[in-house]
Scaffold this motif. Structure first.
Motif, PDB file in Angstrom:
ATOM      1  N   GLN A 189      12.863 -14.183   8.109  1.00  0.00           N
ATOM      2  CA  GLN A 189      13.573 -14.809   6.999  1.00  0.00           C
ATOM      3  C   GLN A 189      13.435 -13.991   5.722  1.00  0.00           C
ATOM      4  O   GLN A 189      14.413 -13.814   4.969  1.00  0.00           O
ATOM      5  N   GLN A 190      12.242 -13.487   5.454  1.00  0.00           N
ATOM      6  CA  GLN A 190      12.043 -12.667   4.260  1.00  0.00           C
ATOM      7  C   GLN A 190      12.893 -11.406   4.320  1.00  0.00           C
ATOM      8  O   GLN A 190      13.489 -10.999   3.316  1.00  0.00           O
ATOM      9  N   PHE A 191      12.948 -10.808   5.497  1.00  0.00           N
ATOM     10  CA  PHE A 191      13.776  -9.607   5.646  1.00  0.00           C
ATOM     11  C   PHE A 191      15.252  -9.932   5.441  1.00  0.00           C
ATOM     12  O   PHE A 191      15.969  -9.206   4.741  1.00  0.00           O
ATOM     13  N   ASP A 192      15.710 -11.014   6.035  1.00  0.00           N
ATOM     14  CA  ASP A 192      17.121 -11.396   5.899  1.00  0.00           C
ATOM     15  C   ASP A 192      17.482 -11.651   4.438  1.00  0.00           C
ATOM     16  O   ASP A 192      18.563 -11.259   3.980  1.00  0.00           O
ATOM     17  N   ASP A 193      16.573 -12.304   3.719  1.00  0.00           N
ATOM     18  CA  ASP A 193      16.822 -12.579   2.294  1.00  0.00           C
ATOM     19  C   ASP A 193      16.899 -11.279   1.491  1.00  0.00           C
ATOM     20  O   ASP A 193      17.731 -11.148   0.581  1.00  0.00           O
ATOM     21  N   LEU A 194      16.029 -10.337   1.833  1.00  0.00           N
ATOM     22  CA  LEU A 194      16.023  -9.053   1.135  1.00  0.00           C
ATOM     23  C   LEU A 194      17.278  -8.245   1.481  1.00  0.00           C
ATOM     24  O   LEU A 194      17.927  -7.684   0.590  1.00  0.00           O
ATOM     25  N   TYR A 195      17.604  -8.192   2.740  1.00  0.00           N
ATOM     26  CA  TYR A 195      18.778  -7.443   3.178  1.00  0.00           C
ATOM     27  C   TYR A 195      20.050  -7.970   2.522  1.00  0.00           C
ATOM     28  O   TYR A 195      20.953  -7.199   2.171  1.00  0.00           O
ATOM     29  N   ASP A 196      20.102  -9.273   2.311  1.00  0.00           N
ATOM     30  CA  ASP A 196      21.284  -9.873   1.689  1.00  0.00           C
ATOM     31  C   ASP A 196      21.530  -9.296   0.293  1.00  0.00           C
ATOM     32  O   ASP A 196      22.674  -9.197  -0.150  1.00  0.00           O
ATOM     33  N   ILE A 197      20.459  -8.906  -0.398  1.00  0.00           N
ATOM     34  CA  ILE A 197      20.580  -8.346  -1.749  1.00  0.00           C
ATOM     35  C   ILE A 197      21.142  -6.924  -1.706  1.00  0.00           C
ATOM     36  O   ILE A 197      21.918  -6.515  -2.576  1.00  0.00           O
ATOM     37  N   TYR A 198      20.753  -6.172  -0.678  1.00  0.00           N
ATOM     38  CA  TYR A 198      21.093  -4.747  -0.622  1.00  0.00           C
ATOM     39  C   TYR A 198      22.157  -4.399   0.420  1.00  0.00           C
ATOM     40  O   TYR A 198      22.463  -3.217   0.599  1.00  0.00           O
ATOM     41  N   LYS A 199      22.731  -5.401   1.068  1.00  0.00           N
ATOM     42  CA  LYS A 199      23.657  -5.108   2.173  1.00  0.00           C
ATOM     43  C   LYS A 199      24.897  -4.347   1.709  1.00  0.00           C
ATOM     44  O   LYS A 199      25.459  -3.535   2.477  1.00  0.00           O
ATOM     45  N   ILE A 200      25.334  -4.566   0.474  1.00  0.00           N
ATOM     46  CA  ILE A 200      26.496  -3.819  -0.019  1.00  0.00           C
ATOM     47  C   ILE A 200      26.158  -2.339  -0.139  1.00  0.00           C
ATOM     48  O   ILE A 200      26.971  -1.473   0.206  1.00  0.00           O
ATOM     49  N   ASP A 201      24.961  -2.027  -0.612  1.00  0.00           N
ATOM     50  CA  ASP A 201      24.533  -0.628  -0.696  1.00  0.00           C
ATOM     51  C   ASP A 201      24.515   0.023   0.684  1.00  0.00           C
ATOM     52  O   ASP A 201      24.952   1.174   0.858  1.00  0.00           O
ATOM     53  N   PHE A 202      23.982  -0.692   1.673  1.00  0.00           N
ATOM     54  CA  PHE A 202      23.948  -0.154   3.036  1.00  0.00           C
ATOM     55  C   PHE A 202      25.361   0.173   3.512  1.00  0.00           C
ATOM     56  O   PHE A 202      25.599   1.227   4.099  1.00  0.00           O
ATOM     57  N   ALA A 203      26.288  -0.733   3.261  1.00  0.00           N
ATOM     58  CA  ALA A 203      27.655  -0.551   3.732  1.00  0.00           C
ATOM     59  C   ALA A 203      28.397   0.535   2.948  1.00  0.00           C
ATOM     60  O   ALA A 203      29.039   1.411   3.547  1.00  0.00           O
ATOM     61  N   LEU A 204      28.303   0.493   1.626  1.00  0.00           N
ATOM     62  CA  LEU A 204      29.039   1.442   0.789  1.00  0.00           C
ATOM     63  C   LEU A 204      28.662   2.890   1.064  1.00  0.00           C
ATOM     64  O   LEU A 204      29.519   3.778   1.099  1.00  0.00           O
ATOM     65  N   PHE A 205      27.366   3.120   1.253  1.00  0.00           N
ATOM     66  CA  PHE A 205      26.886   4.499   1.371  1.00  0.00           C
ATOM     67  C   PHE A 205      26.531   4.873   2.806  1.00  0.00           C
ATOM     68  O   PHE A 205      25.892   5.894   3.044  1.00  0.00           O
ATOM     69  N   GLU A 206      26.948   4.024   3.732  1.00  0.00           N
ATOM     70  CA  GLU A 206      26.852   4.300   5.165  1.00  0.00           C
ATOM     71  C   GLU A 206      25.415   4.565   5.625  1.00  0.00           C
ATOM     72  O   GLU A 206      25.124   5.562   6.292  1.00  0.00           O
ATOM     73  N   TYR A 207      24.545   3.645   5.281  1.00  0.00           N
ATOM     74  CA  TYR A 207      23.180   3.653   5.800  1.00  0.00           C
ATOM     75  C   TYR A 207      23.043   2.553   6.849  1.00  0.00           C
ATOM     76  O   TYR A 207      23.607   1.462   6.685  1.00  0.00           O
ATOM     77  N   SER A 208      22.302   2.837   7.885  1.00  0.00           N
ATOM     78  CA  SER A 208      22.107   1.843   8.939  1.00  0.00           C
ATOM     79  C   SER A 208      20.793   1.092   8.720  1.00  0.00           C
ATOM     80  O   SER A 208      19.747   1.708   8.492  1.00  0.00           O
ATOM     81  N   PRO A 209      20.817  -0.241   8.829  1.00  0.00           N
ATOM     82  CA  PRO A 209      19.586  -1.026   8.697  1.00  0.00           C
ATOM     83  C   PRO A 209      18.866  -1.229  10.030  1.00  0.00           C
ATOM     84  O   PRO A 209      17.858  -1.931  10.077  1.00  0.00           O
ATOM     85  N   GLU A 210      19.367  -0.622  11.108  1.00  0.00           N
ATOM     86  CA  GLU A 210      18.842  -0.909  12.441  1.00  0.00           C
ATOM     87  C   GLU A 210      17.350  -0.639  12.571  1.00  0.00           C
ATOM     88  O   GLU A 210      16.621  -1.386  13.227  1.00  0.00           O
ATOM     89  N   LYS A 211      16.860   0.439  11.959  1.00  0.00           N
ATOM     90  CA  LYS A 211      15.442   0.769  12.108  1.00  0.00           C
ATOM     91  C   LYS A 211      14.554  -0.304  11.490  1.00  0.00           C
ATOM     92  O   LYS A 211      13.426  -0.510  11.932  1.00  0.00           O
ATOM     93  N   TYR A 212      15.070  -1.008  10.486  1.00  0.00           N
ATOM     94  CA  TYR A 212      14.309  -2.095   9.869  1.00  0.00           C
ATOM     95  C   TYR A 212      14.382  -3.353  10.739  1.00  0.00           C
ATOM     96  O   TYR A 212      13.381  -4.056  10.903  1.00  0.00           O
ATOM     97  N   PHE A 213      15.554  -3.628  11.284  1.00  0.00           N
ATOM     98  CA  PHE A 213      15.698  -4.773  12.194  1.00  0.00           C
ATOM     99  C   PHE A 213      14.697  -4.664  13.332  1.00  0.00           C
ATOM    100  O   PHE A 213      14.038  -5.639  13.709  1.00  0.00           O
ATOM    101  N   ASP A 214      14.577  -3.452  13.893  1.00  0.00           N
ATOM    102  CA  ASP A 214      13.703  -3.249  15.043  1.00  0.00           C
ATOM    103  C   ASP A 214      12.242  -3.546  14.712  1.00  0.00           C
ATOM    104  O   ASP A 214      11.501  -4.117  15.522  1.00  0.00           O
ATOM    105  N   ILE A 215      11.811  -3.180  13.491  1.00  0.00           N
ATOM    106  CA  ILE A 215      10.416  -3.399  13.095  1.00  0.00           C
ATOM    107  C   ILE A 215      10.149  -4.873  12.838  1.00  0.00           C
ATOM    108  O   ILE A 215       9.164  -5.436  13.319  1.00  0.00           O
ATOM    109  N   VAL A 216      11.032  -5.517  12.108  1.00  0.00           N
ATOM    110  CA  VAL A 216      10.823  -6.922  11.735  1.00  0.00           C
ATOM    111  C   VAL A 216      10.879  -7.831  12.950  1.00  0.00           C
ATOM    112  O   VAL A 216      10.150  -8.817  13.042  1.00  0.00           O
ATOM    113  N   GLU A 217      11.706  -7.503  13.920  1.00  0.00           N
ATOM    114  CA  GLU A 217      11.898  -8.376  15.072  1.00  0.00           C
ATOM    115  C   GLU A 217      10.849  -8.183  16.154  1.00  0.00           C
ATOM    116  O   GLU A 217      10.854  -8.881  17.152  1.00  0.00           O
ATOM    117  N   GLN A 218       9.948  -7.222  15.969  1.00  0.00           N
ATOM    118  CA  GLN A 218       8.894  -7.002  16.971  1.00  0.00           C
ATOM    119  C   GLN A 218       7.901  -8.161  16.980  1.00  0.00           C
ATOM    120  O   GLN A 218       7.626  -8.748  15.958  1.00  0.00           O
TER     121      GLN A 218
END
Length: 248
Positions: free
Chosen positions: A219-248
């Motif tokens: 939940q904390q990660f999802d809340d944080l990602y929601d703030i920066y998701k536009i940056d990830f999309a605009l500049f073509e960065y993938s959040p997958e490596k973070y998803f993998d760590i948080v979901e372990q």
């Protein structure tokens, strides 16, 4: 909102007229190097620029004052404009380590202690916040609509790429190649000097990502990602490596 006109924020732009260059500041994304060069071009000495007591942003403003949004937008039509971006969460880690953990700056030292007291009711007046504490602080401040610190404010809120026109978007991950491209398209070939002013990092980026993001709940990660998701999309960065760590 209906009736509201959005425009760029002039505070973050430096118009280097003598080099026909317009730079939008993204703090924690190469600003140290650019301030060094911009202030050299302004005629300041290396000694003054590198002095730990010098505020290089204010130093640059003496030579390159604020310009109104409409002036900046017009300037973009005939001046080479650019920004430097970075993986949003690597930028967040850098801000956390340099601003809060280093304890070098009095303002951020006090902020670190305030964040610690906010989430640790152990009676201690001073303490260093964990990365999880820092993320909780960022999310809660965002939800309260409080101004976000410039060092971790989303790039979309700093340089509004949907409103402004940039000739180049440089990435820290491909910085040398992107800088060569910028130099070749401007009159800066041979004028950009390398400088290392920040403390070198002991741990690899991959290790730091795992160290810090493993502290977060889903939940904390999802809340944080929601703030920066536009940056990830605009500049073509993938959040997958973070998803993998948080979901372990």
């Amino acid at each position: 909102m209906e009736g509201v006109q959005y425009t760029i924020e002039p505070s973050f732009y430096i118009h280097v007229k003598n080099e026909s260059l317009l730079y939008c500041l993204v703090f924690k994304s190469g600003t140290t190097s650019w301030f060094y060069n911009i202030n050299l071009w302004a005629g300041y000495s290396k000694e003054e620029i590198l002095d730990a007591k010098t505020d290089n942003f204010n130093l640059a403003r003496k030579k390159y004052p604020f310009e109104a949004p409409n002036v900046l937008l017009t300037t973009m039509k005939n001046t080479y404009s650019f920004i430097v971006v970075r993986d949003p969460f690597e930028r967040l880690i850098s801000a956390y380590e340099e601003r809060l953990l280093s304890q070098l700056n009095p303002y951020y030292r006090d902020l670190a202690h305030r964040i610690y007291r906010k989430y640790h009711q152990d009676g201690r007046e001073y303490g260093l916040p964990t990365f999880q504490d820092f993320v909780r602080h960022v999310v809660e401040e965002h939800r309260a609509n409080n101004p976000c610190d410039l060092h971790w404010r989303p790039i979309n809120d700093l340089c509004t790429p949907c409103l402004a026109r940039y000739d180049s978007i440089l990435k820290m991950e491909t910085y040398a190649r992107d800088m060569e491209h910028l130099a070749n398209r401007t009159q800066l070939a041979g004028k950009i000097k390398a400088v290392q002013m920040n403390h070198s990092r002991r741990d690899s980026v991959e290790r730091l990502i795992k160290k810090y993001f493993s502290q977060l709940t889903k939940q904390q990660f999802d809340d944080l990602y929601d703030i920066y998701k536009i940056d990830f999309a605009l500049f073509e960065y993938s959040p997958e490596k973070y998803f993998d760590i948080v979901e372990q």
